[in-house]
Write an enzyme that holds these catalytic residues in place. Sequence first.
Site, PDB file in Angstrom:
ATOM      1  N   ARG A   1       0.862  -1.197   0.000  1.00  0.00           N
ATOM      2  CA  ARG A   1       0.000   0.000   0.000  1.00  0.00           C
ATOM      3  C   ARG A   1       0.886   1.231   0.000  1.00  0.00           C
ATOM      4  O   ARG A   1       1.845   1.317   0.755  1.00  0.00           O
ATOM      5  CB  ARG A   1      -0.980  -0.004   1.172  1.00  0.00           C
ATOM      6  CG  ARG A   1      -0.374   0.099   2.538  1.00  0.00           C
ATOM      7  CD  ARG A   1      -1.409   0.382   3.615  1.00  0.00           C
ATOM      8  NE  ARG A   1      -0.987  -0.165   4.901  1.00  0.00           N
ATOM      9  CZ  ARG A   1      -0.016   0.328   5.665  1.00  0.00           C
ATOM     10  NH1 ARG A   1       0.665   1.399   5.294  1.00  0.00           N
ATOM     11  NH2 ARG A   1       0.297  -0.249   6.803  1.00  0.00           N
TER      12      ARG A   1
ATOM     13  N   HIS B   1      -1.364   3.444   6.721  1.00  0.00           N
ATOM     14  CA  HIS B   1      -2.480   2.549   7.015  1.00  0.00           C
ATOM     15  C   HIS B   1      -3.809   3.291   6.961  1.00  0.00           C
ATOM     16  O   HIS B   1      -4.767   2.855   6.347  1.00  0.00           O
ATOM     17  CB  HIS B   1      -2.286   1.922   8.406  1.00  0.00           C
ATOM     18  CG  HIS B   1      -3.517   1.264   8.911  1.00  0.00           C
ATOM     19  ND1 HIS B   1      -3.973   0.083   8.378  1.00  0.00           N
ATOM     20  CD2 HIS B   1      -4.409   1.633   9.861  1.00  0.00           C
ATOM     21  CE1 HIS B   1      -5.100  -0.255   9.001  1.00  0.00           C
ATOM     22  NE2 HIS B   1      -5.383   0.665   9.893  1.00  0.00           N
TER      23      HIS B   1
ATOM     24  N   TYR C   1       7.499   3.035  10.281  1.00  0.00           N
ATOM     25  CA  TYR C   1       7.928   1.646  10.462  1.00  0.00           C
ATOM     26  C   TYR C   1       8.486   1.036   9.178  1.00  0.00           C
ATOM     27  O   TYR C   1       8.848  -0.119   9.152  1.00  0.00           O
ATOM     28  CB  TYR C   1       6.742   0.799  10.950  1.00  0.00           C
ATOM     29  CG  TYR C   1       5.474   1.092  10.171  1.00  0.00           C
ATOM     30  CD1 TYR C   1       5.242   0.475   8.942  1.00  0.00           C
ATOM     31  CD2 TYR C   1       4.556   2.027  10.631  1.00  0.00           C
ATOM     32  CE1 TYR C   1       4.109   0.775   8.204  1.00  0.00           C
ATOM     33  CE2 TYR C   1       3.421   2.332   9.906  1.00  0.00           C
ATOM     34  CZ  TYR C   1       3.199   1.703   8.688  1.00  0.00           C
ATOM     35  OH  TYR C   1       2.085   2.007   7.956  1.00  0.00           O
TER      36      TYR C   1
HETATM   37  C1  LIG Z   1     -11.227  -7.057  14.991  1.00  0.00           C
HETATM   38  C2  LIG Z   1     -10.357  -5.883  14.667  1.00  0.00           C
HETATM   39  N1  LIG Z   1      -9.155  -5.778  15.251  1.00  0.00           N
HETATM   40  C3  LIG Z   1      -8.362  -4.712  14.978  1.00  0.00           C
HETATM   41  C4  LIG Z   1      -8.791  -3.722  14.131  1.00  0.00           C
HETATM   42  C5  LIG Z   1      -7.941  -2.478  13.899  1.00  0.00           C
HETATM   43  N2  LIG Z   1      -7.320  -2.588  12.551  1.00  0.00           N
HETATM   44  C6  LIG Z   1      -7.923  -2.103  11.465  1.00  0.00           C
HETATM   45  S1  LIG Z   1      -7.131  -2.479  10.065  1.00  0.00           S
HETATM   46  C7  LIG Z   1      -5.883  -3.254  10.920  1.00  0.00           C
HETATM   47  C8  LIG Z   1      -4.765  -3.872  10.169  1.00  0.00           C
HETATM   48  C9  LIG Z   1      -5.270  -4.858   9.203  1.00  0.00           C
HETATM   49  O1  LIG Z   1      -4.227  -5.366   8.456  1.00  0.00           O
HETATM   50  P1  LIG Z   1      -4.501  -6.243   7.190  1.00  0.00           P
HETATM   51  O2  LIG Z   1      -5.584  -7.226   7.476  1.00  0.00           O
HETATM   52  O3  LIG Z   1      -3.214  -6.783   6.719  1.00  0.00           O
HETATM   53  O4  LIG Z   1      -5.110  -5.235   6.128  1.00  0.00           O
HETATM   54  P2  LIG Z   1      -4.424  -3.914   5.540  1.00  0.00           P
HETATM   55  O5  LIG Z   1      -4.774  -2.795   6.457  1.00  0.00           O
HETATM   56  O6  LIG Z   1      -2.974  -4.162   5.460  1.00  0.00           O
HETATM   57  O7  LIG Z   1      -5.067  -3.743   4.207  1.00  0.00           O
HETATM   58  C10 LIG Z   1      -6.147  -3.225  12.273  1.00  0.00           C
HETATM   59  C11 LIG Z   1      -5.285  -3.807  13.322  1.00  0.00           C
HETATM   60  C12 LIG Z   1     -10.067  -3.885  13.552  1.00  0.00           C
HETATM   61  N3  LIG Z   1     -10.584  -2.956  12.736  1.00  0.00           N
HETATM   62  N4  LIG Z   1     -10.804  -4.975  13.804  1.00  0.00           N
END
Ligand SMILES: Cc1ncc(C[n+]2csc(CCOP(=O)(O)OP(=O)(O)O)c2C)c(N)n1
Lengths: 327, 312
Positions: free
Chosen positions: B236, B240, B248
């Site tokens: 990406r 985030h 990071y």
């Molecule tokens: C159950 C839950 N835990 C934590 C979060 C907070 N959170 C939102 S996105 C994220 C990271 C997700 O990473 P990934 O699945 O790799 O998707 P990316 O953001 O890299 O597209 C986190 C920790 C959430 N929204 N839902």
Amino acid sequence: MPELYYSHAIREAMAEEMRRDPRVFLLGEDIAGYGGAFKVTQGLAEEFGTERVRNTPISENTIVGVGVGAAVCGMRPIVDIMFQDFIALAMDQLVNHAAKFYYMYGNQAPVPLVVRTPAGGGRNYGPTHSQSLEAWLIHVPGLKVVAPAFAADAKGLLKSAIRDDNPVVFVESKLLYGVRGEIPEGDYTIPLGEAKVVREGDAVTLIAYSRMTIESLKAAQILSSRGIEAEVVDLRTLSPLDIDTVAASVEKTGRAIVVCEDCLTGGISAEVMSRVVEECFDFLQAPVKRVAALDTPLPCSDVLERAALPDANKIVAAVEASFAAYP
Amino acid sequence: MSQDLRAVLRDMLLIRRFEEKLDDLFSSGVIKGTSHLYAGQEAVATGVCAILRPDDMMTSTHRGHGHFLAKGGSPSALMAELWGKATGPSKGRGGSQHVADYSIGFLGSNGITAGGLPIATGAALAAKMKQTGQVVVAFFGEGGANQGTFHEAINMAAVWKLPVLFVCENNQYAMSTRYDEIFATPTIAARAAGYGIAGEVVDGTDFFSVCEAIERGATRARNGEGPSLIEMLVYRYYGHSKSDKCEYRTREEEAEWRAKDCIGKLQTHMGLSNEEYRTILEDVDAEVEAAVEFARESSEPEIEDLESALYA
Ligand SMILES: Cc1ncc(C[n+]2csc(CCOP(=O)(O)OP(=O)(O)O)c2C)c(N)n1
């Protein structure tokens, strides 16, 4: 009128709805050949096949989520969660998905899902198989919560729940499964959201649901022999709560005792009591009292479990204490 | 095919430019809340949708704008939703992480990491029971692959041979957490073996590789051979979410991935002149501008619906 066990009434409701509507199907652990932990679904796989009475892996969160996914795609799933304690594992799909989809996605697709689950103690199953957690569920906007006390209500309410376009958690009582009750003939339903006066009286209103309705009726019997006629209101649906029926009774008797099997703090009794105080304050001749389980996990030992749970004698004691303090 | 590729490139650019505009609108405070930008991963959404049939379905994630637009969702409607307006598909109640359009088989972006996998599995069960022949794509990030729903849903879909494609967009970081901090195996796709299903790793910056893998998975699904786990390696470009400064990761690493940009790759493959590229871009920018205008002009949601909309 024919008599049926509470458990058979539930089974009959599902069978009739499955015959009526091909979109209705069942999902759950060991529900097919084995018939479920309490044999409620016994025989259904033989009639409807294992596509519609579908055994699942032990994956509560995903079982509920699969129900939600199928529901938004036009099916009407009934999910079986073997013990209400296990709903803890399914809370994300219940709270963040089932309850919110219709609202948060702009009312595009309803979620016609029923989650059936047996609650309550009294069988010495111990802390992880005895709890009553319906207070968690009424706290979630978007869910409906039903908890019948009688076989006839169980059948009629479950049929309404299956026909409802919203997610409904249908809370069954393990101890009532083996109790018989008269069942009206034919295809009948009982609307969600309507409480019922199951015993008339003028001195005090006992407000209860599920097995505590039965205990309240027993208590009313004892109180009657001591000259106190209690009215018993069976809530039947916990969310939405039928406060009108409750308030009408309390306004008549001027005294309310809320009787719930779940533990006291933050329990169903807390919500019912708040509503009674809000609606009926001017009519009350005594403080509203609650009879509920102690704030402990439910122990296995029969002696301890009985000490923790409410029962008819504790209800009688609460009523008598109320009259003693506020004659 | 050349005509089709123009449309694909246009879709990728639409996603990219839509989000660049969105970033401006968030930064300047015109749109409130937060969003997770998809930029860098466009070949995955467009490749998946190039293979799916119009009536196939998908569940999305918190990073779902690209999925929505690739599936044919309206940019104007999406912009209105992000803006909290009544004309959004979720009527302003959902916002960035909670957009659905059931009319195009888009079963919803989802604020719960990996919350969509059970939903996709249930949709696939419905498709199987109704014998519609539809397949369902469940998108999730590599972070989501460590949720219990990943295991539960893939296992259930495998046991029941449901037509689901579990598409993991491995963009290397879950918020600030790098892949190797949370995985002890070099790939996520290797887990497929544990469920008795097909799994593969794909260069998610290459539109054609994405298409080929999805074609294989969709064919298996439609033939009743059950689900697949397809891991797309991507990156990406932005943080985030709105507030993330990407401390990071290194600027060098970002540059390496940018050099493999999916849009640039497709443009090169097509041998598109700068002139032609600019024509497409202008067309896309006009559409984005129209979406912004639509959202700006749209009315606010009715407060009267706030409670009454809860039950069907
Ligand atoms: C159950 C839950 N835990 C934590 C979060 C907070 N959170 C939102 S996105 C994220 C990271 C997700 O990473 P990934 O699945 O790799 O998707 P990316 O953001 O890299 O597209 C986190 C920790 C959430 N929204 N839902």
